[in-house]
Design an enzyme around this catalytic site. Structure first.
Site, mmCIF file in Angstrom:
data_model
loop_
_atom_site.group_PDB
_atom_site.id
_atom_site.type_symbol
_atom_site.label_atom_id
_atom_site.label_comp_id
_atom_site.label_asym_id
_atom_site.label_seq_id
_atom_site.Cartn_x
_atom_site.Cartn_y
_atom_site.Cartn_z
ATOM 1 N N ALA A 74 8.691 -17.338 5.068
ATOM 2 C CA ALA A 74 8.337 -18.227 6.176
ATOM 3 C C ALA A 74 7.045 -17.783 6.847
ATOM 4 O O ALA A 74 6.745 -16.591 6.948
ATOM 5 C CB ALA A 74 9.467 -18.255 7.198
ATOM 6 N N GLY A 120 11.730 -15.356 1.033
ATOM 7 C CA GLY A 120 11.597 -16.732 0.580
ATOM 8 C C GLY A 120 10.958 -16.859 -0.779
ATOM 9 O O GLY A 120 11.230 -17.814 -1.510
ATOM 10 N N GLU A 123 13.692 -16.510 -3.142
ATOM 11 C CA GLU A 123 14.567 -17.675 -3.047
ATOM 12 C C GLU A 123 13.975 -18.889 -3.761
ATOM 13 O O GLU A 123 14.716 -19.682 -4.350
ATOM 14 C CB GLU A 123 14.863 -17.970 -1.570
ATOM 15 C CG GLU A 123 15.779 -16.896 -0.978
ATOM 16 C CD GLU A 123 15.989 -17.041 0.506
ATOM 17 O OE1 GLU A 123 17.155 -17.072 0.938
ATOM 18 O OE2 GLU A 123 14.993 -17.100 1.244
ATOM 19 N N GLU A 143 15.489 -9.214 4.269
ATOM 20 C CA GLU A 143 15.875 -9.747 5.576
ATOM 21 C C GLU A 143 16.766 -8.823 6.412
ATOM 22 O O GLU A 143 16.566 -8.729 7.640
ATOM 23 C CB GLU A 143 16.553 -11.120 5.410
ATOM 24 C CG GLU A 143 15.585 -12.258 5.107
ATOM 25 C CD GLU A 143 15.261 -12.414 3.638
ATOM 26 O OE1 GLU A 143 14.652 -13.428 3.256
ATOM 27 O OE2 GLU A 143 15.607 -11.502 2.853
#
Length: 272
Positions: A74, A120, A123, A143
């Site tokens: 992000a 991310g 992901e 994270e």
């Protein structure tokens, strides 16, 4: 190319091109380590939607610009300014992080991982059907080191794609693995020198593109459990994911982690 007006695809953060029957989508924010903002979300998602509708496109490749990062996750700078990482359009917002993690199309998607794939970035890789990576790439979900969790599918997709205990080690420690370890574990399909990464991805795409398109698409839908544009077996996981997000992302620890990182100190966790 029939069905796609290339001039309408892409934006300031994403470039889109086609080579034969293959679409190449590039997250083009190397100055921000290809971090995801709403323009990345919309650009990637729109391109995937167009590819899925165009009979001439048989395979999609997703990569990042530059030589540092595939995707850094992000865009924290955008978030700090109060900006949303998703478009206002509800249909497009439903595509999930980066316009891809909840966007199940019938065309095979290959991740060409050109650098670090942490948070991310991993992901996005997990959301793709196949993946190739440069030899210096690293994959991880850091994270928990910041008081967060991998809420874009990482925590339930990684255990599906790796041996369970290896996935749990990565999820709980936040520690990454390198490209050769990822290849050994089956997380990616091939490792290539940087100068050969896209050639390797396109070679894999062409091996798919020579096959009967409808057969490939039906095979993908069956193998991935896709019905009406959704991976049905994941719906309960996404519902739980939303509930866990409400707990974790509103906690004191979720504020302490990024703050400690910015202040270059060890976080002080309070479990609240």
């Amino acid at each position: 190319m029939k069905g796609i007006n290339m001039a309408e695809l892409g934006n300031e953060a994403v470039t889109v091109e086609t080579r034969g029957n293959v679409m190449l989508i590039t997250i083009n924010r190397p100055e921000a380590r290809n971090a995801v903002n709403r323009f990345v979300h919309e650009g990637v998602g729109d391109a995937l939607e167009a590819a899925d509708k165009d009979p001439e496109i048989r395979v999609v490749i997703v990569t990042g610009a530059g030589d540092k990062s595939f995707c850094a996750g992000a865009d924290l700078v955008a978030l700090s300014r109060g900006e949303s990482l998703a478009p206002d359009d509800k249909t497009k917002a439903a595509w999930g992080f980066a316009g891809i993690v909840s966007h199940a199309i019938s065309k095979p998607v290959i991740a060409a991982v050109n650098g670090m794939a942490l948070g991310g970035g991993l992901e996005i890789t997990l959301a793709c059907d196949l993946a190739v990576a440069v030899d210096e790439a690293k994959f991880g979900l850091p994270e928990p080191k910041r008081g967060l969790f991998a809420a874009a599918g990482g925590v339930f997709r990684l255990p599906e794609q790796l041996p369970k205990k290896i996935a749990m080690e990565m999820i709980l420690t936040g520690d990454p693995i390198d490209a050769n370890r990822a290849l050994e574990l089956g997380l990616i399909n091939a490792v290539a020198p940087r100068e050969q990464l896209l050639d390797t991805a396109f070679a894999l795409a062409e091996r798919i593109a020579v096959n009967a398109p409808l057969s490939v698409q039906a095979s993908k839908r069956m193998a991935q459990g896709i019905s009406d544009g959704k991976v049905v077996r994941e719906e309960a996981a996404w519902a739980q994911n939303r509930e866990e997000t409400k707990i974790v992302f509103t906690s004191e620890d979720s504020r302490e982690g990024p703050k400690a990182f910015a202040e270059k100190r060890a976080p002080v966790w309070k479990a609240r």
